[in-house]
Enzyme design. Sequence first.
Site, PDB file in Angstrom:
ATOM      1  CE  LYS A  93       8.178  49.458  -8.129  1.00 56.91           C
ATOM      2  NZ  LYS A  93       8.556  48.073  -7.759  1.00 56.91           N
ATOM      3  CE  LYS A 129       3.850  40.222 -10.150  1.00 57.27           C
ATOM      4  NZ  LYS A 129       2.976  41.238  -9.523  1.00 57.27           N
ATOM      5  N   GLY A 168       7.689  42.991  -3.931  1.00 52.08           N
ATOM      6  CA  GLY A 168       7.133  41.725  -3.459  1.00 52.08           C
ATOM      7  C   GLY A 168       5.885  41.305  -4.208  1.00 52.08           C
ATOM      8  CG  ASP A 169       2.922  38.954  -6.614  1.00 48.52           C
ATOM      9  OD1 ASP A 169       2.205  39.919  -6.906  1.00 48.52           O
ATOM     10  OD2 ASP A 169       2.538  37.775  -6.797  1.00 48.52           O
ATOM     11  CG  ASN A 243       1.196  42.875   1.927  1.00 48.24           C
ATOM     12  OD1 ASN A 243       0.795  43.518   0.958  1.00 48.24           O
ATOM     13  ND2 ASN A 243       1.746  43.460   2.971  1.00 48.24           N
ATOM     14  CB  SER A 380       6.156  50.294  -5.449  1.00 46.92           C
ATOM     15  OG  SER A 380       6.094  49.136  -4.664  1.00 46.92           O
TER      16      SER A 380
HETATM   17  P1  NDP Z   1       1.054  36.668   0.260  1.00 49.73           P
HETATM   18  O1  NDP Z   1       2.070  35.641  -0.061  1.00 49.73           O
HETATM   19  O2  NDP Z   1       1.321  37.636   1.361  1.00 49.73           O
HETATM   20  O3  NDP Z   1      -0.336  35.967   0.574  1.00 49.73           O
HETATM   21  C1  NDP Z   1      -0.949  35.145  -0.361  1.00 49.73           C
HETATM   22  C2  NDP Z   1      -2.212  34.564   0.243  1.00 49.73           C
HETATM   23  O4  NDP Z   1      -2.944  33.900  -0.783  1.00 49.73           O
HETATM   24  C3  NDP Z   1      -1.928  33.518   1.307  1.00 49.73           C
HETATM   25  O5  NDP Z   1      -2.986  33.503   2.236  1.00 49.73           O
HETATM   26  C4  NDP Z   1      -1.885  32.242   0.486  1.00 49.73           C
HETATM   27  O6  NDP Z   1      -2.172  31.066   1.219  1.00 49.73           O
HETATM   28  C5  NDP Z   1      -2.976  32.486  -0.539  1.00 49.73           C
HETATM   29  N1  NDP Z   1      -2.661  31.780  -1.776  1.00 49.73           N
HETATM   30  C6  NDP Z   1      -1.543  31.913  -2.529  1.00 49.73           C
HETATM   31  N2  NDP Z   1      -1.560  31.084  -3.578  1.00 49.73           N
HETATM   32  C7  NDP Z   1      -2.701  30.397  -3.468  1.00 49.73           C
HETATM   33  C8  NDP Z   1      -3.286  29.373  -4.259  1.00 49.73           C
HETATM   34  N3  NDP Z   1      -2.673  28.907  -5.351  1.00 49.73           N
HETATM   35  N4  NDP Z   1      -4.492  28.912  -3.856  1.00 49.73           N
HETATM   36  C9  NDP Z   1      -5.093  29.399  -2.752  1.00 49.73           C
HETATM   37  N5  NDP Z   1      -4.582  30.363  -1.964  1.00 49.73           N
HETATM   38  C10 NDP Z   1      -3.404  30.835  -2.325  1.00 49.73           C
HETATM   39  O7  NDP Z   1       0.766  37.450  -1.111  1.00 49.73           O
HETATM   40  P2  NDP Z   1       0.079  38.866  -1.339  1.00 49.73           P
HETATM   41  O8  NDP Z   1      -0.952  39.101  -0.316  1.00 49.73           O
HETATM   42  O9  NDP Z   1       1.158  39.855  -1.538  1.00 49.73           O
HETATM   43  O10 NDP Z   1      -0.600  38.650  -2.776  1.00 49.73           O
HETATM   44  C11 NDP Z   1      -1.930  38.181  -2.923  1.00 49.73           C
HETATM   45  C12 NDP Z   1      -2.454  38.562  -4.300  1.00 49.73           C
HETATM   46  O11 NDP Z   1      -2.437  39.982  -4.452  1.00 49.73           O
HETATM   47  C13 NDP Z   1      -1.647  38.025  -5.482  1.00 49.73           C
HETATM   48  O12 NDP Z   1      -2.529  37.781  -6.571  1.00 49.73           O
HETATM   49  C14 NDP Z   1      -0.735  39.190  -5.842  1.00 49.73           C
HETATM   50  O13 NDP Z   1      -0.304  39.116  -7.185  1.00 49.73           O
HETATM   51  C15 NDP Z   1      -1.689  40.344  -5.612  1.00 49.73           C
HETATM   52  N6  NDP Z   1      -1.084  41.654  -5.404  1.00 49.73           N
HETATM   53  C16 NDP Z   1      -0.140  41.856  -4.433  1.00 49.73           C
HETATM   54  C17 NDP Z   1       0.375  43.120  -4.218  1.00 49.73           C
HETATM   55  C18 NDP Z   1       1.329  43.412  -3.120  1.00 49.73           C
HETATM   56  O14 NDP Z   1       1.690  44.589  -2.943  1.00 49.73           O
HETATM   57  N7  NDP Z   1       1.779  42.446  -2.343  1.00 49.73           N
HETATM   58  C19 NDP Z   1      -0.028  44.254  -5.062  1.00 49.73           C
HETATM   59  C20 NDP Z   1      -1.097  43.953  -5.996  1.00 49.73           C
HETATM   60  C21 NDP Z   1      -1.564  42.686  -6.156  1.00 49.73           C
HETATM   61  P3  NDP Z   1      -0.967  30.078   1.662  1.00 49.73           P
HETATM   62  O15 NDP Z   1      -0.232  30.827   2.726  1.00 49.73           O
HETATM   63  O16 NDP Z   1      -1.659  28.864   2.140  1.00 49.73           O
HETATM   64  O17 NDP Z   1      -0.138  29.855   0.434  1.00 49.73           O
HETATM   65  O1  2IT Z   2       0.889  43.048  -8.491  1.00 53.73           O
HETATM   66  C1  2IT Z   2       1.421  44.082  -8.027  1.00 53.73           C
HETATM   67  O2  2IT Z   2       1.060  45.203  -8.371  1.00 53.73           O
HETATM   68  C2  2IT Z   2       2.502  43.911  -7.046  1.00 53.73           C
HETATM   69  N1  2IT Z   2       2.815  42.793  -6.671  1.00 53.73           N
HETATM   70  C3  2IT Z   2       3.227  45.114  -6.530  1.00 53.73           C
HETATM   71  C4  2IT Z   2       4.304  45.533  -7.485  1.00 53.73           C
HETATM   72  C5  2IT Z   2       5.202  46.645  -6.995  1.00 53.73           C
HETATM   73  O3  2IT Z   2       6.139  46.935  -7.739  1.00 53.73           O
HETATM   74  O4  2IT Z   2       4.988  47.205  -5.912  1.00 53.73           O
END
Ligand code: NDP
Ligand code: 2IT
Length: 448
Positions: A93, A129, A168-169, A243, A380
């Site tokens: 997952k 992943k 998603g991520d 997100n 999830s």
């Molecule tokens: P999104 O794509 O929704 O948002 C990512 C944000 O981070 C955007 O504002 C983006 O800016 C910025 N960003 C991405 N890459 C870079 C970079 N290389 N340098 C600077 N800024 C960057 O992703 P999420 O919010 O889903 O994910 C954000 C983080 O949280 C990640 O590390 C992800 O692995 C982690 N995460 C996500 C989960 C989820 O449920 N979605 C769960 C747990 C962890 P721009 O638009 O300019 O690219």
């Molecule tokens: O980094 C993370 O935990 C996620 N992007 C969410 C993974 C999931 O299966 O909901």
Amino acid sequence: MAIHNEYILKLIDEVKARNAGENEFHQAVYEVLESLEPVIQKHPEYVTRGVLDMIVEPERIIKFRVPWVDDGGKVHVNRGFRVQFNSAIGPYKGGIRFHPSVNESIIKFLGFEQTFKNSLTGLPIGGGKGGSDFDPKGKSDNEIMRFCQSFMTELSKYIGADTDVPAGDIGVGAREIGYMFGQYKRLRDEYTGVLTGKGLTYGGSLARKEATGFGLCYFTDEMLRDNGKSFKNARVIISGSGNVAIYAAQKAMELGATVVAMSDSNGYVIDEDGIDLDLIKEIKEVKRERISEYAAERENAFYRVGCKNIWTVPCDIALPCATQNELDLEGAKNLTKNSCFCVAEGANMPCTPDAVAHLQANGVLFAPAKAANAGGVATSALEMSQNSMRYSWTFEEVDAKLHQIMINIYKNCSAAAKEYGVDKNLVAGANIAGFLKVAEAMKAQGVV
Ligand code: NDP
Ligand code: 2IT
């Protein structure tokens, strides 16, 4: 902390040699193995029965071509990955990331971390992943759809509701999950919960969209309370505006904080009146524009080019919610100079090891990603439960379960840190608590 155990030092050398050049993966493995020194003293069987040797090697890596045609008829070829890291406690997952920086090292570090994070949730999910070096920025909706369909055409051969359940991520939200779900259903003729983060009209869970950000604040709130502090009247800065960042901001505000800065990969905005989250949602979720638009619409807000300098904005609490290694030693020094008292990781591995060491040495309350951002994947897993039952819970029911899960994670990490002689060190506590469940399951299942 320096590592003294010879077996662990040798294993780290082997991981580096076997995965040459994969710096993010080395970084994630080092941090976990460093925390496990006191564990293997107490449980030498994890060494003799090969648990540690097996846990640093993914069970399977799938790497594939993703060809697609743009609106002008030009053919593009991207690379797709799925790392099925560990299935000891449940089906693989973990999310899928679409970003030009994606490579095998990044997907492996994320899959490795996910294994321990998923264990911490207390729910039966293994670690995986995936992703692609595809850049969704500037693509039309039809291009996104064609890419997602091509990606899923290959990925569908390796996943399933009881095998591997992606989500998603970065760069993958409800739109992309929708296109991938549609393609999977068409190819397999199966209506199952093979993906999470689905839309609410076709099997998604209420509160999944909010879950990572809300969960981050629930965990942080618990840590703050335990140390006589709170979100109330705190100044908060949040990197990212995706997100995780958006719903972390929403919950921090609901808990009485003022969020004064947010960013994207181009720069950051400061709004001393407090960030207008409806405006951020309109710019980011609806129009998919840059955060600089925010400053253009708000009289007292400023835009600064370059996302790294967000850590110079004075704050009480910093929530890095963008990407790996976005907060380095210089950023950490800026935070402590301005008397920031708490850093909680919403992104995966956003703080560099020297930044973490600096923050911990200066008494900053530090919440590590694999514990603090586990709310997303936990919800999830709740989506998977609802899909299996062919039923759905209300927003309030899911949110209450999420809240309780985050409180439990905090308590388990704190207790593990205390038990293994590293009281208050939640980095070590999270690694130890996450590891123990997976290690016990691996030991029971033998050399497989
Ligand atoms: P999104 O794509 O929704 O948002 C990512 C944000 O981070 C955007 O504002 C983006 O800016 C910025 N960003 C991405 N890459 C870079 C970079 N290389 N340098 C600077 N800024 C960057 O992703 P999420 O919010 O889903 O994910 C954000 C983080 O949280 C990640 O590390 C992800 O692995 C982690 N995460 C996500 C989960 C989820 O449920 N979605 C769960 C747990 C962890 P721009 O638009 O300019 O690219
Ligand atoms: O980094 C993370 O935990 C996620 N992007 C969410 C993974 C999931 O299966 O909901």
